[in-house]
Design a protein around this motif. Structure first.
Motif, PDB file in Angstrom:
ATOM      1  N   LEU A  79      50.261  33.154  46.912  1.00 23.34           N
ATOM      2  CA  LEU A  79      49.114  34.044  46.980  1.00 23.34           C
ATOM      3  C   LEU A  79      47.962  33.460  46.184  1.00 23.34           C
ATOM      4  O   LEU A  79      48.170  32.888  45.101  1.00 23.34           O
ATOM      5  N   GLN A  80      46.773  33.641  46.691  1.00 24.18           N
ATOM      6  CA  GLN A  80      45.578  33.209  45.976  1.00 24.18           C
ATOM      7  C   GLN A  80      44.568  34.333  45.977  1.00 24.18           C
ATOM      8  O   GLN A  80      44.102  34.748  47.042  1.00 24.18           O
ATOM      9  N   ALA A  81      44.247  34.814  44.790  1.00 25.64           N
ATOM     10  CA  ALA A  81      43.289  35.905  44.641  1.00 25.64           C
ATOM     11  C   ALA A  81      41.917  35.350  44.310  1.00 25.64           C
ATOM     12  O   ALA A  81      41.795  34.401  43.537  1.00 25.64           O
ATOM     13  N   PHE A  82      40.904  35.950  44.879  1.00 19.44           N
ATOM     14  CA  PHE A  82      39.538  35.555  44.572  1.00 19.44           C
ATOM     15  C   PHE A  82      38.600  36.714  44.865  1.00 19.44           C
ATOM     16  O   PHE A  82      39.010  37.728  45.440  1.00 19.44           O
ATOM     17  N   GLY A  83      37.347  36.537  44.475  1.00 18.43           N
ATOM     18  CA  GLY A  83      36.351  37.561  44.721  1.00 18.43           C
ATOM     19  C   GLY A  83      35.847  38.270  43.476  1.00 18.43           C
ATOM     20  O   GLY A  83      34.948  39.106  43.558  1.00 18.43           O
ATOM     21  N   GLY A  84      36.423  37.959  42.318  1.00 17.80           N
ATOM     22  CA  GLY A  84      35.951  38.577  41.096  1.00 17.80           C
ATOM     23  C   GLY A  84      34.580  38.068  40.702  1.00 17.80           C
ATOM     24  O   GLY A  84      34.045  37.147  41.310  1.00 17.80           O
ATOM     25  N   GLY A  85      34.048  38.679  39.679  1.00 20.35           N
ATOM     26  CA  GLY A  85      32.743  38.252  39.200  1.00 20.35           C
ATOM     27  C   GLY A  85      32.196  39.206  38.167  1.00 20.35           C
ATOM     28  O   GLY A  85      32.886  40.128  37.726  1.00 20.35           O
ATOM     29  N   TYR A 115      57.848  43.384  42.373  1.00 16.93           N
ATOM     30  CA  TYR A 115      57.136  42.436  43.215  1.00 16.93           C
ATOM     31  C   TYR A 115      57.603  41.019  42.921  1.00 16.93           C
ATOM     32  O   TYR A 115      57.818  40.644  41.775  1.00 16.93           O
ATOM     33  N   ASP A 116      57.749  40.258  43.982  1.00 17.44           N
ATOM     34  CA  ASP A 116      58.335  38.928  43.860  1.00 17.44           C
ATOM     35  C   ASP A 116      57.309  37.799  43.811  1.00 17.44           C
ATOM     36  O   ASP A 116      57.615  36.715  43.305  1.00 17.44           O
ATOM     37  N   TYR A 117      56.145  38.037  44.356  1.00 16.31           N
ATOM     38  CA  TYR A 117      55.152  36.973  44.455  1.00 16.31           C
ATOM     39  C   TYR A 117      53.823  37.476  43.884  1.00 16.31           C
ATOM     40  O   TYR A 117      53.402  38.607  44.157  1.00 16.31           O
ATOM     41  N   TRP A 118      53.178  36.592  43.139  1.00 12.22           N
ATOM     42  CA  TRP A 118      51.943  36.964  42.443  1.00 12.22           C
ATOM     43  C   TRP A 118      50.874  35.914  42.655  1.00 12.22           C
ATOM     44  O   TRP A 118      51.164  34.707  42.688  1.00 12.22           O
ATOM     45  N   GLY A 119      49.638  36.391  42.764  1.00 14.77           N
ATOM     46  CA  GLY A 119      48.517  35.486  42.750  1.00 14.77           C
ATOM     47  C   GLY A 119      48.146  35.118  41.325  1.00 14.77           C
ATOM     48  O   GLY A 119      48.671  35.690  40.357  1.00 14.77           O
ATOM     49  N   GLN A 120      47.203  34.222  41.180  1.00 19.11           N
ATOM     50  CA  GLN A 120      46.851  33.692  39.861  1.00 19.11           C
ATOM     51  C   GLN A 120      45.889  34.580  39.101  1.00 19.11           C
ATOM     52  O   GLN A 120      45.698  34.376  37.920  1.00 19.11           O
ATOM     53  N   GLY A 121      45.307  35.566  39.747  1.00 21.13           N
ATOM     54  CA  GLY A 121      44.391  36.460  39.063  1.00 21.13           C
ATOM     55  C   GLY A 121      42.941  36.070  39.271  1.00 21.13           C
ATOM     56  O   GLY A 121      42.607  34.889  39.387  1.00 21.13           O
TER      57      GLY A 121
END
Length: 126
Positions: A3-9, A113-119
């Motif tokens: 998983l890859q999380a993005f969109g923060g700011g 939960y088994d899989y996590w994005g990096q934040g």
């Protein structure tokens, strides 16, 4: 599954952001997805989660009415639409998924939960 999380700011209070969580494979096709967050000096906390087959999302009280969790299966992407952001929403946001269909009451437990994005970091200024 990766998983890859993005969109923060950095945004001002009252603004909106949409976080995205892109997955390899069919992570969001029929299982459970969620967003958690961790503010500085605090424990990780549940924000939103859903067992996709149920179409019944669960939100933490502070997110109800402001945040929406949803997915685009064709893009293998899960989203968290965040409106009317507050300074208290400042945190690193993590997406998570599991290949199990969690019941509603279990959505808020991080170790289900088994899989996590990096934040991805969300900072809301007052």
């Amino acid at each position: 599954v990766q998983l890859q999380a993005f969109g923060g700011g950095l945004v001002q209070a009252g603004a909106s952001l949409r976080l995205s969580c892109a997955a390899s494979g069919r992570a969001f096709s029929s299982y459970t997805g969620a967003w958690f967050r961790q503010a500085p000096g605090k424990e990780r906390e549940f924000v939103a989660g859903i067992r996709w087959a149920s179409n019944s999302p669960r939100y933490t009280d502070s997110a109800k009415g402001r945040f929406t969790i949803y997915r685009d299966s064709a893009k293998n992407t899960m989203y968290l639409q965040m409106n009317r952001l507050k300074p208290d929403d400042t945190a690193i946001y993590y997406c998570a998924t599991t290949q199990r269909g969690l019941i509603f009451s279990a959505l808020d437990t991080w170790n289900n939960y088994d899989y996590w994005g990096q934040g991805t970091l969300v900072t809301v200024s007052s």
